[in-house]
Design a protein around this motif. Structure first.
Motif, PDB file in Angstrom:
ATOM      1  N   GLY A 170       0.534  -0.967   0.395  1.00 29.59           N
ATOM      2  CA  GLY A 170      -0.282  -0.353  -0.299  1.00 29.59           C
ATOM      3  C   GLY A 170       1.193   1.268  -0.090  1.00 29.59           C
ATOM      4  O   GLY A 170       0.537   2.245   0.150  1.00 29.59           O
ATOM      5  N   ILE A 171       2.323   1.103  -0.472  1.00 27.14           N
ATOM      6  CA  ILE A 171       3.026   2.061  -0.231  1.00 27.14           C
ATOM      7  C   ILE A 171       3.078   2.834  -1.682  1.00 27.14           C
ATOM      8  O   ILE A 171       2.622   2.392  -2.869  1.00 27.14           O
ATOM      9  CB  ILE A 171       4.343   1.857  -0.343  1.00 27.14           C
ATOM     10  CG1 ILE A 171       5.021   0.853  -1.228  1.00 27.14           C
ATOM     11  CG2 ILE A 171       4.628   1.428   1.356  1.00 27.14           C
ATOM     12  CD1 ILE A 171       6.174   0.447  -0.837  1.00 27.14           C
ATOM     13  N   PRO A 172       3.531   4.662  -2.032  1.00 26.75           N
ATOM     14  CA  PRO A 172       3.595   5.322  -3.148  1.00 26.75           C
ATOM     15  C   PRO A 172       4.620   3.915  -4.296  1.00 26.75           C
ATOM     16  O   PRO A 172       5.376   3.189  -4.043  1.00 26.75           O
ATOM     17  CB  PRO A 172       4.478   6.110  -2.967  1.00 26.75           C
ATOM     18  CG  PRO A 172       4.024   6.564  -1.319  1.00 26.75           C
ATOM     19  CD  PRO A 172       4.422   5.171  -0.552  1.00 26.75           C
ATOM     20  N   TYR A 197       3.628  -5.423   6.742  1.00 27.82           N
ATOM     21  CA  TYR A 197       2.797  -4.397   6.838  1.00 27.82           C
ATOM     22  C   TYR A 197       2.128  -3.337   6.228  1.00 27.82           C
ATOM     23  O   TYR A 197       2.857  -2.963   4.992  1.00 27.82           O
ATOM     24  CB  TYR A 197       3.849  -3.234   7.835  1.00 27.82           C
ATOM     25  CG  TYR A 197       4.246  -4.136   9.344  1.00 27.82           C
ATOM     26  CD1 TYR A 197       3.024  -4.281  10.268  1.00 27.82           C
ATOM     27  CD2 TYR A 197       5.450  -4.908   9.029  1.00 27.82           C
ATOM     28  CE1 TYR A 197       3.719  -5.137  10.908  1.00 27.82           C
ATOM     29  CE2 TYR A 197       6.280  -5.070  10.120  1.00 27.82           C
ATOM     30  CZ  TYR A 197       5.214  -5.475  11.075  1.00 27.82           C
ATOM     31  OH  TYR A 197       5.856  -6.207  12.363  1.00 27.82           O
ATOM     32  N   ALA A 198       0.701  -2.945   6.718  1.00 26.67           N
ATOM     33  CA  ALA A 198       0.437  -1.652   5.452  1.00 26.67           C
ATOM     34  C   ALA A 198       0.502  -1.079   5.718  1.00 26.67           C
ATOM     35  O   ALA A 198       0.276  -0.625   6.561  1.00 26.67           O
ATOM     36  CB  ALA A 198      -0.975  -2.225   5.567  1.00 26.67           C
ATOM     37  N   LEU A 199       0.804  -0.235   4.838  1.00 25.49           N
ATOM     38  CA  LEU A 199       1.189   2.144   5.438  1.00 25.49           C
ATOM     39  C   LEU A 199       0.424   2.434   5.184  1.00 25.49           C
ATOM     40  O   LEU A 199      -0.895   2.613   5.983  1.00 25.49           O
ATOM     41  CB  LEU A 199       1.857   2.651   4.033  1.00 25.49           C
ATOM     42  CG  LEU A 199       1.877   4.419   3.846  1.00 25.49           C
ATOM     43  CD1 LEU A 199       3.729   4.129   4.514  1.00 25.49           C
ATOM     44  CD2 LEU A 199       2.093   3.963   2.466  1.00 25.49           C
ATOM     45  N   LEU A 216      -0.995   6.576  -4.380  1.00 27.04           N
ATOM     46  CA  LEU A 216      -0.775   5.864  -3.381  1.00 27.04           C
ATOM     47  C   LEU A 216      -1.863   3.926  -4.292  1.00 27.04           C
ATOM     48  O   LEU A 216      -2.575   4.438  -5.182  1.00 27.04           O
ATOM     49  CB  LEU A 216      -1.390   5.668  -2.038  1.00 27.04           C
ATOM     50  CG  LEU A 216      -0.661   6.676  -1.517  1.00 27.04           C
ATOM     51  CD1 LEU A 216      -2.164   7.410  -0.142  1.00 27.04           C
ATOM     52  CD2 LEU A 216       0.235   5.794  -0.705  1.00 27.04           C
ATOM     53  N   PRO A 217      -1.348   3.051  -4.018  1.00 29.47           N
ATOM     54  CA  PRO A 217      -3.024   2.417  -5.178  1.00 29.47           C
ATOM     55  C   PRO A 217      -3.907   2.320  -3.978  1.00 29.47           C
ATOM     56  O   PRO A 217      -4.558   2.793  -2.766  1.00 29.47           O
ATOM     57  CB  PRO A 217      -2.180   1.090  -4.241  1.00 29.47           C
ATOM     58  CG  PRO A 217      -1.044   0.810  -3.790  1.00 29.47           C
ATOM     59  CD  PRO A 217      -0.342   2.553  -3.512  1.00 29.47           C
ATOM     60  N   ASP A 220      -8.963  -1.041  -3.167  1.00 23.60           N
ATOM     61  CA  ASP A 220      -9.441  -2.406  -3.591  1.00 23.60           C
ATOM     62  C   ASP A 220      -8.108  -3.135  -3.999  1.00 23.60           C
ATOM     63  O   ASP A 220      -8.059  -4.376  -4.020  1.00 23.60           O
ATOM     64  CB  ASP A 220     -10.214  -2.599  -5.399  1.00 23.60           C
ATOM     65  CG  ASP A 220     -11.598  -2.071  -4.905  1.00 23.60           C
ATOM     66  OD1 ASP A 220     -11.567  -2.068  -3.339  1.00 23.60           O
ATOM     67  OD2 ASP A 220     -12.129  -1.847  -5.552  1.00 23.60           O
ATOM     68  N   ALA A 221      -7.068  -2.615  -4.296  1.00 20.64           N
ATOM     69  CA  ALA A 221      -5.698  -3.180  -4.749  1.00 20.64           C
ATOM     70  C   ALA A 221      -4.933  -3.716  -3.591  1.00 20.64           C
ATOM     71  O   ALA A 221      -3.618  -4.582  -3.559  1.00 20.64           O
ATOM     72  CB  ALA A 221      -4.685  -1.565  -5.353  1.00 20.64           C
ATOM     73  N   VAL A 222      -5.000  -2.833  -2.485  1.00 21.30           N
ATOM     74  CA  VAL A 222      -4.223  -3.443  -1.586  1.00 21.30           C
ATOM     75  C   VAL A 222      -4.789  -4.372  -1.066  1.00 21.30           C
ATOM     76  O   VAL A 222      -4.188  -5.256  -0.359  1.00 21.30           O
ATOM     77  CB  VAL A 222      -4.486  -1.905  -0.343  1.00 21.30           C
ATOM     78  CG1 VAL A 222      -3.696  -1.709   1.255  1.00 21.30           C
ATOM     79  CG2 VAL A 222      -4.107  -0.112  -0.630  1.00 21.30           C
ATOM     80  N   TYR A 223      -5.853  -4.612  -0.861  1.00 22.31           N
ATOM     81  CA  TYR A 223      -6.981  -5.830  -0.244  1.00 22.31           C
ATOM     82  C   TYR A 223      -6.505  -6.692  -0.776  1.00 22.31           C
ATOM     83  O   TYR A 223      -5.847  -7.700  -0.722  1.00 22.31           O
ATOM     84  CB  TYR A 223      -7.983  -5.609  -0.553  1.00 22.31           C
ATOM     85  CG  TYR A 223      -8.833  -6.709   0.120  1.00 22.31           C
ATOM     86  CD1 TYR A 223      -8.959  -6.742   1.092  1.00 22.31           C
ATOM     87  CD2 TYR A 223      -9.692  -7.534  -1.193  1.00 22.31           C
ATOM     88  CE1 TYR A 223      -9.758  -8.374   1.773  1.00 22.31           C
ATOM     89  CE2 TYR A 223     -10.376  -9.042  -0.219  1.00 22.31           C
ATOM     90  CZ  TYR A 223     -10.311  -8.899   0.706  1.00 22.31           C
ATOM     91  OH  TYR A 223     -11.132 -10.195   1.222  1.00 22.31           O
TER      92      TYR A 223
END
Length: 391
Positions: A170-172, A197-199, A216-217, A220-223
């Motif tokens: 979930g990072i840039p 770890y999630a940002l 940032l994503p 939905d992409a982070v999930y």
């Protein structure tokens, strides 16, 4: 013959608040020192603080030690060795204890890693975050992926057979494809443990000031990153035992499990938190105040900035909040034995709706999150614990 009334072991956390540079997402207690004297005074203060606690802990065995930061390997190994020698002098630390240290690839070479291993440190946690150079630059990291690989190889040569690698998602500039690449490259090295770890963008950080301009994503992409990572790591032999932590069999971090099981630990250093003798307390983040409060004889400076006695209701909520982070969840039998109250009476009704929606599993023996539930666990637990009746 062992004493039947011996107190259970404790863990010790040691905070090193120094870094070569500050990452743009970091809100931990850390800073770049402007001279060596502050490091020397801080080391002296840590040792004095150990001496202050030695008597209170004389009947407690220490089975885990975690040296975190900041960047502990920013310090010259001689300072770490001084701290470890004081630890051994003031506490009962058996040879079997897990002793971890965090490491930035830009601050550790083979010579220093060999010294740390010889001093008794047997677990290394290396902060990689990403195998993609553009993502490392976006995070403000001071190392390259090549440097990480060299550090990992040097750690193996130095004798470390228990290594964790930190990864962020979930990072840039990150995509599902680039994240998959990071996972692939890391698992090729076969570390014993991976932390994922999630940002989280914290107030007061450079990232918070430019949040709207960060690439940032989306949610939905982070999930998908998290769900796919869980599946992928399982195929590579890594069992998820906590929301963000995956290990080969037998390599779970004993120190972090102490937090999640609500076992006692003592925090040493600036900003360090403790749970000891039924009380939670936290040390000041102000480095100067911490040093002066310990080094100045008869000082009236109180280095503890928060102190709370844990009552039964708060203890229950905390036990659930931390226990539900684990893959095993909360055992209803253990909960009742610990607090004398059925888990279902206290939290069951609130959790039922999440069971129906597929976020929680309740099988009569425990309550635990599904993968989807783990991804939104903070939201679920905030609601559950707010609804819990207080004494």
């Amino acid at each position: 013959m062992a004493l039947t009334n011996a107190k259970p072991p404790i863990g010790i956390y040691i905070h090193i608040p120094f870094c070569r540079s500050k990452c743009e997402y970091c809100d931990f207690c850390s800073f770049v020192p402007n001279n060596i004297s502050v490091i020397e005074h801080y080391t002296d203060s840590l040792i004095l603080q150990m001496e202050d606690w030695s008597e209170k802990c004389k009947n407690r065995r220490v089975d885990s030690v975690y040296i975190g930061g900041g960047t502990p390997t920013y310090l010259d190994p001689k300072h770490i060795c001084r701290i470890l020698n004081a630890l051994y002098d003031n506490f009962k630390v058996p040879r079997s204890a897990e002793i971890s240290i965090e490491c930035n690839p830009a601050t550790a070479d083979f010579k220093s890693l060999r010294k740390l291993r010889a001093a008794g440190i047997n677990r290394l946690s290396i902060g990689l975050q990403s195998a993609n150079e553009n993502e490392l630059r976006a995070l403000g990291r001071t190392h390259t992926f090549k440097q990480f690989c060299e550090t990992f190889e040097n750690a193996r040569r130095a004798g470390f057979d228990n290594i964790n690698v930190d990864i962020m998602y979930g990072i840039p500039e990150q995509t599902e494809k680039s994240f998959a690449y990071t996972l692939s490259e890391v698992t090729k090295l076969s570390p014993e443990h991976i932390s994922l770890y999630a940002l989280k963008i914290e107030d007061g950080t450079p990232f918070a000031l430019k949040k709207d301009s960060l690439r940032l994503p989306d949610d939905d992409a982070v999930y998908e990153m998290y769900v796919n990572a869980v599946k992928y790591l399982e195929t590579r032999g890594y069992e998820r035992y906590e929301i963000s932590n995956f290990a080969k069999r037998g390599s779970a971090c004993l120190h972090n499990l102490r937090y999640w099981h609500c076992d006692e630990y003592l925090g040493l250093g600036a900003s360090a938190s403790s749970y000891f003798d039924g009380e939670r307390f936290t040390t000041t983040r102000d480095i100067r105040k911490y040093i002066d409060g310990i080094e100045i004889i008869d000082s009236d400076i109180d280095i503890v900035v928060e102190r709370d006695r844990i009552n039964s209701a708060a203890s229950m909520d905390e036990y659930v909040m931390l226990g539900m982070r684990l893959e095993e969840g909360v055992s209803v039998k253990d909960f009742e034995e610990r607090f004398g109250e059925p888990f279902a009476d206290k939290y069951g009704k609130q959790l039922d709706e999440y069971v129906e929606d597929g976020f929680v599993i309740a099988d009569g023996e425990s309550y635990r999150f599904t993968t989807a539930g783990m991804f939104v666990s903070n939201y679920i637990l905030a609601g559950i614990l707010d609804l819990g009746q207080k004494d």
